[in-house]
Design a protein around this motif. Structure first.
Motif, PDB file in Angstrom:
ATOM      1  N   LEU A 287       7.165 -24.570 -29.993  1.00 44.20           N
ATOM      2  CA  LEU A 287       8.307 -25.246 -29.390  1.00 44.20           C
ATOM      3  C   LEU A 287       8.295 -26.733 -29.721  1.00 44.20           C
ATOM      4  O   LEU A 287       7.243 -27.377 -29.714  1.00 44.20           O
ATOM      5  CB  LEU A 287       8.289 -25.051 -27.873  1.00 44.20           C
ATOM      6  N   THR A 288       9.471 -27.256 -30.006  1.00 43.83           N
ATOM      7  CA  THR A 288       9.604 -28.669 -30.324  1.00 43.83           C
ATOM      8  C   THR A 288      10.717 -29.277 -29.472  1.00 43.83           C
ATOM      9  O   THR A 288      11.500 -28.565 -28.834  1.00 43.83           O
ATOM     10  CB  THR A 288       9.923 -28.884 -31.816  1.00 43.83           C
ATOM     11  N   ASP A 289      10.777 -30.587 -29.481  1.00 44.65           N
ATOM     12  CA  ASP A 289      11.771 -31.332 -28.713  1.00 44.65           C
ATOM     13  C   ASP A 289      13.176 -30.821 -29.005  1.00 44.65           C
ATOM     14  O   ASP A 289      13.587 -30.706 -30.161  1.00 44.65           O
ATOM     15  CB  ASP A 289      11.653 -32.812 -29.085  1.00 44.65           C
ATOM     16  N   GLY A 290      13.908 -30.471 -27.948  1.00 51.48           N
ATOM     17  CA  GLY A 290      15.284 -30.009 -28.094  1.00 51.48           C
ATOM     18  C   GLY A 290      15.458 -28.507 -28.148  1.00 51.48           C
ATOM     19  O   GLY A 290      16.594 -28.016 -28.047  1.00 51.48           O
ATOM     20  N   ASP A 291      14.376 -27.756 -28.289  1.00 50.13           N
ATOM     21  CA  ASP A 291      14.473 -26.293 -28.290  1.00 50.13           C
ATOM     22  C   ASP A 291      14.937 -25.799 -26.913  1.00 50.13           C
ATOM     23  O   ASP A 291      14.694 -26.431 -25.884  1.00 50.13           O
ATOM     24  CB  ASP A 291      13.126 -25.651 -28.606  1.00 50.13           C
ATOM     25  N   THR A 292      15.576 -24.630 -26.925  1.00 47.43           N
ATOM     26  CA  THR A 292      16.022 -23.980 -25.689  1.00 47.43           C
ATOM     27  C   THR A 292      15.357 -22.615 -25.583  1.00 47.43           C
ATOM     28  O   THR A 292      15.400 -21.819 -26.528  1.00 47.43           O
ATOM     29  CB  THR A 292      17.551 -23.817 -25.666  1.00 47.43           C
ATOM     30  N   VAL A 293      14.744 -22.347 -24.418  1.00 49.66           N
ATOM     31  CA  VAL A 293      14.060 -21.073 -24.174  1.00 49.66           C
ATOM     32  C   VAL A 293      14.779 -20.350 -23.044  1.00 49.66           C
ATOM     33  O   VAL A 293      14.912 -20.879 -21.942  1.00 49.66           O
ATOM     34  CB  VAL A 293      12.588 -21.286 -23.802  1.00 49.66           C
ATOM     35  N   THR A 294      15.232 -19.135 -23.342  1.00 50.78           N
ATOM     36  CA  THR A 294      15.946 -18.317 -22.358  1.00 50.78           C
ATOM     37  C   THR A 294      15.111 -17.089 -22.041  1.00 50.78           C
ATOM     38  O   THR A 294      14.632 -16.402 -22.947  1.00 50.78           O
ATOM     39  CB  THR A 294      17.318 -17.885 -22.902  1.00 50.78           C
ATOM     40  N   LEU A 295      14.934 -16.823 -20.755  1.00 44.13           N
ATOM     41  CA  LEU A 295      14.176 -15.659 -20.304  1.00 44.13           C
ATOM     42  C   LEU A 295      15.075 -14.751 -19.479  1.00 44.13           C
ATOM     43  O   LEU A 295      15.885 -15.237 -18.691  1.00 44.13           O
ATOM     44  CB  LEU A 295      12.985 -16.089 -19.440  1.00 44.13           C
ATOM     45  N   GLU A 296      14.903 -13.456 -19.643  1.00 42.62           N
ATOM     46  CA  GLU A 296      15.686 -12.489 -18.881  1.00 42.62           C
ATOM     47  C   GLU A 296      14.790 -11.335 -18.436  1.00 42.62           C
ATOM     48  O   GLU A 296      13.991 -10.824 -19.223  1.00 42.62           O
ATOM     49  CB  GLU A 296      16.840 -11.932 -19.716  1.00 42.62           C
ATOM     50  N   ILE A 297      14.917 -10.947 -17.182  1.00 42.41           N
ATOM     51  CA  ILE A 297      14.262  -9.743 -16.673  1.00 42.41           C
ATOM     52  C   ILE A 297      15.298  -8.949 -15.896  1.00 42.41           C
ATOM     53  O   ILE A 297      15.984  -9.489 -15.022  1.00 42.41           O
ATOM     54  CB  ILE A 297      13.039 -10.060 -15.790  1.00 42.41           C
ATOM     55  N   ASP A 298      15.397  -7.676 -16.222  1.00 44.38           N
ATOM     56  CA  ASP A 298      16.349  -6.771 -15.590  1.00 44.38           C
ATOM     57  C   ASP A 298      16.212  -6.823 -14.070  1.00 44.38           C
ATOM     58  O   ASP A 298      15.099  -6.841 -13.526  1.00 44.38           O
ATOM     59  CB  ASP A 298      16.075  -5.355 -16.105  1.00 44.38           C
TER      60      ASP A 298
END
Length: 313
Positions: A287-298
């Motif tokens: 991961l670097t500056d400006g990255d977006t991390v999206t997590l999903e759990i049903d």
């Protein structure tokens, strides 16, 4: 019921507990006050500090009995006038649900394919390590990329919140000790994690671990062993699995940990991540500056956080 910790945007004040009523946030303490007034219980209605705490840490520390009382109000919300105490998402800032848990216990190598991609054997016992409250952030916060690491990695995980004191719990009774489920991102500084046999220094950097966006009570989740779980980085799917692939499932973990450590209401357990982490990609993708991390759990929800380099203007 989805329980959130919130405060008004742009205004001074402490965090408070709310529940989601559709797309709006309803203040739990004020809703409970309305509930008592509707029953003519005025003496209790104006003395709620201990009956229905407003601040998140006290609320979750009070455990399942208080959560059940909040659930009664949630189920009967249609019979109460909650318009004046409900807010839109735009009006509030959502924090991590439990800002200062007494314990954050994490489980490593709990999916076989993740153990394989990390070139590790499948463990005979759960691999346990700790995080601390300094690392926690919420669903609207940025993941701080410390200048101490060049190898920051993501890990989507099913989170458990304990609802009553648990010591020596048996597997068949384990789910009775849950307050609910949440989503965690076990952000890991791989270069710090790997430079000693102990992982702690790579696992609990300041403002690095998103947990949220809420705690979902077990009745809304159902079987925690059949939930799809995924992570997406900058629009690219990285992890996709199901909690039926856990080596040590939720009841086993509660039994195992509670026979070593007394668990208290409000404690958080992060149950491990599936394969697909950046460290194991070829070449590795950190991961670097400006990255977006999206997590999903049903049945729990979705959480998205941006990475921000420490000290960036």
């Amino acid at each position: 019921m989805k329980l959130v910790s919130y405060k008004y945007k742009g205004k001074p004040g402490s965090l408070r507990v709310g529940f989601m009523n559709g797309e709006r946030i309803v203040d739990v303490q004020e809703a409970y006050r309305q509930h008592l007034l509707s029953r003519g219980e005025k003496d209790f209605a104006y003395n709620l500090k201990h009956i229905m705490p407003a601040d998140p840490d006290s609320f979750f520390s009070a455990g399942n009995q208080v959560i059940a009382s909040a659930g009664e109000v949630y189920k009967n919300a249609g019979e109460l006038n909650l318009e004046e105490i409900s807010l839109t998402r735009e009006e509030v800032y959502l924090s991590t649900p439990i800002p200062n848990p007494s314990k954050i216990i994490c489980v490593g190598k709990n999916y076989a394919e993740h153990a394989a991609e990390m070139k590790s054997d499948i463990p005979d016992y759960p691999v346990l390590f700790a995080k601390f409250a300094n690392s926690l952030i919420g669903p609207e916060d940025s993941i701080m990329k410390s200048d101490a690491t060049q190898k920051l990695d993501y890990e989507v995980e099913l989170g458990l919140v304990i609802g009553k004191e648990a010591s020596g719990v048996k597997r068949e009774e384990a789910l009775e000790y849950l307050a609910g489920y949440t989503i965690g991102n076990d952000i890991s500084a791989r270069d710090l994690q790997k430079r000693t046999p102990q992982w702690l220094q790579g696992k609990t950097l300041d403002k690095s671990t998103p947990v949220g966006p809420w705690v979902v009570t077990p009745d809304e989740v159902g079987d925690s062993g059949k939930l799809s779980i995924r992570s997406v980085v900058n629009g690219q799917e990285r992890q996709a699995a199901n909690t039926d692939q856990l080596i040590f499932d939720v009841p086993f973990l509660i039994e195992f940990i509670s026979n070593l450590i007394t668990l208290n209401p409000g404690d958080i357990i992060l149950t491990g991540t599936p394969n697909g982490v950046g460290f194991a990609m070829d070449p590795p993708q950190f991961l670097t500056d400006g990255d977006t991390v999206t997590l999903e759990i049903d049945k729990i929800g979705r959480m998205e956080n941006r990475v921000e380099a420490k000290g960036r203007p």
